[in-house]
Enzyme design. Structure first.
Site, PDB file in Angstrom:
ATOM      1  N   CYS A  25      44.838  34.185  47.563  1.00 50.19           N
ATOM      2  CA  CYS A  25      43.843  33.113  47.420  1.00 50.19           C
ATOM      3  C   CYS A  25      44.487  31.771  47.798  1.00 50.19           C
ATOM      4  O   CYS A  25      45.703  31.676  48.009  1.00 50.19           O
ATOM      5  CB  CYS A  25      43.302  33.082  45.992  1.00 50.19           C
ATOM      6  SG  CYS A  25      44.438  32.308  44.812  1.00 50.19           S
ATOM      7  N   GLU A  42      50.187  37.586  42.933  1.00 51.78           N
ATOM      8  CA  GLU A  42      51.200  36.946  43.784  1.00 51.78           C
ATOM      9  C   GLU A  42      51.980  35.884  43.013  1.00 51.78           C
ATOM     10  O   GLU A  42      53.208  35.805  43.102  1.00 51.78           O
ATOM     11  CB  GLU A  42      50.527  36.279  44.997  1.00 51.78           C
ATOM     12  CG  GLU A  42      49.861  37.247  45.952  1.00 51.78           C
ATOM     13  CD  GLU A  42      48.387  37.492  45.630  1.00 51.78           C
ATOM     14  OE1 GLU A  42      48.025  37.574  44.436  1.00 51.78           O
ATOM     15  OE2 GLU A  42      47.603  37.607  46.588  1.00 51.78           O
ATOM     16  N   CYS A  97      46.893  35.181  39.451  1.00 50.34           N
ATOM     17  CA  CYS A  97      46.920  36.248  40.447  1.00 50.34           C
ATOM     18  C   CYS A  97      48.271  36.957  40.465  1.00 50.34           C
ATOM     19  O   CYS A  97      49.307  36.393  40.072  1.00 50.34           O
ATOM     20  CB  CYS A  97      46.673  35.673  41.843  1.00 50.34           C
ATOM     21  SG  CYS A  97      45.049  34.961  42.085  1.00 50.34           S
ATOM     22  N   ASN A 134      47.732  40.954  38.545  1.00 48.86           N
ATOM     23  CA  ASN A 134      46.839  39.901  38.065  1.00 48.86           C
ATOM     24  C   ASN A 134      46.615  40.043  36.564  1.00 48.86           C
ATOM     25  O   ASN A 134      46.585  41.148  36.015  1.00 48.86           O
ATOM     26  CB  ASN A 134      45.517  39.858  38.839  1.00 48.86           C
ATOM     27  CG  ASN A 134      44.756  41.164  38.882  1.00 48.86           C
ATOM     28  OD1 ASN A 134      45.339  42.237  38.840  1.00 48.86           O
ATOM     29  ND2 ASN A 134      43.443  41.068  38.976  1.00 48.86           N
ATOM     30  N   ILE A 135      46.509  38.881  35.907  1.00 51.25           N
ATOM     31  CA  ILE A 135      46.335  38.846  34.456  1.00 51.25           C
ATOM     32  C   ILE A 135      45.128  37.955  34.156  1.00 51.25           C
ATOM     33  O   ILE A 135      45.188  36.728  34.321  1.00 51.25           O
ATOM     34  CB  ILE A 135      47.601  38.298  33.760  1.00 51.25           C
ATOM     35  CG1 ILE A 135      48.812  39.179  34.108  1.00 51.25           C
ATOM     36  CG2 ILE A 135      47.380  38.240  32.244  1.00 51.25           C
ATOM     37  CD1 ILE A 135      50.145  38.641  33.609  1.00 51.25           C
ATOM     38  N   GLU A 136      44.030  38.601  33.772  1.00 47.68           N
ATOM     39  CA  GLU A 136      42.807  37.867  33.428  1.00 47.68           C
ATOM     40  C   GLU A 136      42.771  37.661  31.917  1.00 47.68           C
ATOM     41  O   GLU A 136      43.494  38.310  31.160  1.00 47.68           O
ATOM     42  CB  GLU A 136      41.581  38.668  33.892  1.00 47.68           C
ATOM     43  CG  GLU A 136      41.573  38.877  35.391  1.00 47.68           C
ATOM     44  CD  GLU A 136      40.379  39.678  35.896  1.00 47.68           C
ATOM     45  OE1 GLU A 136      39.624  40.221  35.067  1.00 47.68           O
ATOM     46  OE2 GLU A 136      40.226  39.755  37.131  1.00 47.68           O
ATOM     47  N   CYS A 162      47.380  30.586  45.530  1.00 46.79           N
ATOM     48  CA  CYS A 162      48.611  31.353  45.776  1.00 46.79           C
ATOM     49  C   CYS A 162      49.253  30.953  47.095  1.00 46.79           C
ATOM     50  O   CYS A 162      50.487  30.891  47.206  1.00 46.79           O
ATOM     51  CB  CYS A 162      48.316  32.849  45.771  1.00 46.79           C
ATOM     52  SG  CYS A 162      47.975  33.488  44.114  1.00 46.79           S
TER      53      CYS A 162
HETATM   54  N1  THU Z   1      43.423  38.241  42.683  1.00 48.44           N
HETATM   55  C1  THU Z   1      44.765  38.429  42.847  1.00 48.44           C
HETATM   56  O1  THU Z   1      45.488  38.762  41.895  1.00 48.44           O
HETATM   57  N2  THU Z   1      45.281  38.239  44.087  1.00 48.44           N
HETATM   58  C2  THU Z   1      44.548  37.988  45.211  1.00 48.44           C
HETATM   59  O2  THU Z   1      45.112  37.915  46.289  1.00 48.44           O
HETATM   60  C3  THU Z   1      43.097  37.820  45.110  1.00 48.44           C
HETATM   61  C4  THU Z   1      42.540  37.782  43.728  1.00 48.44           C
HETATM   62  C5  THU Z   1      42.835  38.526  41.361  1.00 48.44           C
HETATM   63  C6  THU Z   1      42.367  37.350  40.570  1.00 48.44           C
HETATM   64  C7  THU Z   1      41.313  38.001  39.686  1.00 48.44           C
HETATM   65  O3  THU Z   1      41.953  38.578  38.558  1.00 48.44           O
HETATM   66  C8  THU Z   1      40.752  39.110  40.532  1.00 48.44           C
HETATM   67  O4  THU Z   1      41.713  39.364  41.546  1.00 48.44           O
HETATM   68  C9  THU Z   1      39.410  38.814  41.160  1.00 48.44           C
HETATM   69  O5  THU Z   1      39.442  37.607  41.846  1.00 48.44           O
END
Ligand code: THU
Length: 128
Positions: free
Chosen positions: A84, A53, A51, A40-42, A87
């Site tokens: 989510c 995935e 996300c 995941n890249i925020e 995804c």
């Molecule tokens: N996130 C994912 O990368 N994959 C998931 O299946 C659920 C959520 C990430 C998004 C965000 O960066 C963090 O988790 C919290 O929601």
């Protein structure tokens, strides 16, 4: 623990999650057996977060892969972390009814089919 789950766990180490602190890794296996990973890249906008995935699937597509067997998602949660909603839509469209394996840091695993995770999907078959 198989290689795909191990790859998802390893990809988690690269997560950029300074806002949520929730680090996720993913790994997708294409029909040639090649594994593509993502994390995941925020970012400061929050809303443009992507996300693990989708990163894994988009990386695979951009490398020319077009068919997939399985996807693994790794996170540090007692209740295993499923993809989510956004995804799920992308996974259905580009990967079809693949197996989605969830794993956490203690090695607990669960397996699901995309058709169970996204019942009654919208997809291109409706655009006729
Ligand atoms: N996130 C994912 O990368 N994959 C998931 O299946 C659920 C959520 C990430 C998004 C965000 O960066 C963090 O988790 C919290 O929601």
């Amino acid at each position: 623990m198989d290689g795909l789950m191990a790859a998802a766990l390893a990809a988690r180490a690269n997560a950029l999650a300074p806002f949520s602190g929730f680090r996720v890794g993913a790994a997708v296996e294409d029909d040639n057996g090649r594994i593509h990973t993502g994390c995941n890249i925020e970012n400061a906008s929050f809303g443009l977060t992507i996300c693990a995935e989708r990163v894994a699937v988009f990386k695979a597509l951009s490398e020319g892969s077009r068919a997939f067997r399985r996807l693994a998602v790794a996170a540090d949660s007692d209740r295993l972390t499923p993809p989510c909603g956004a995804c799920r839509q992308i996974l259905w469209e580009f990967c079809g009814n693949i197996e989605v394996v969830l794993v956490n840091l203690t090695g607990n695993t669960e397996s699901h089919r995309m058709s169970d995770l996204l019942p009654e999907p919208f997809d291109a078959s409706l655009l006729r």
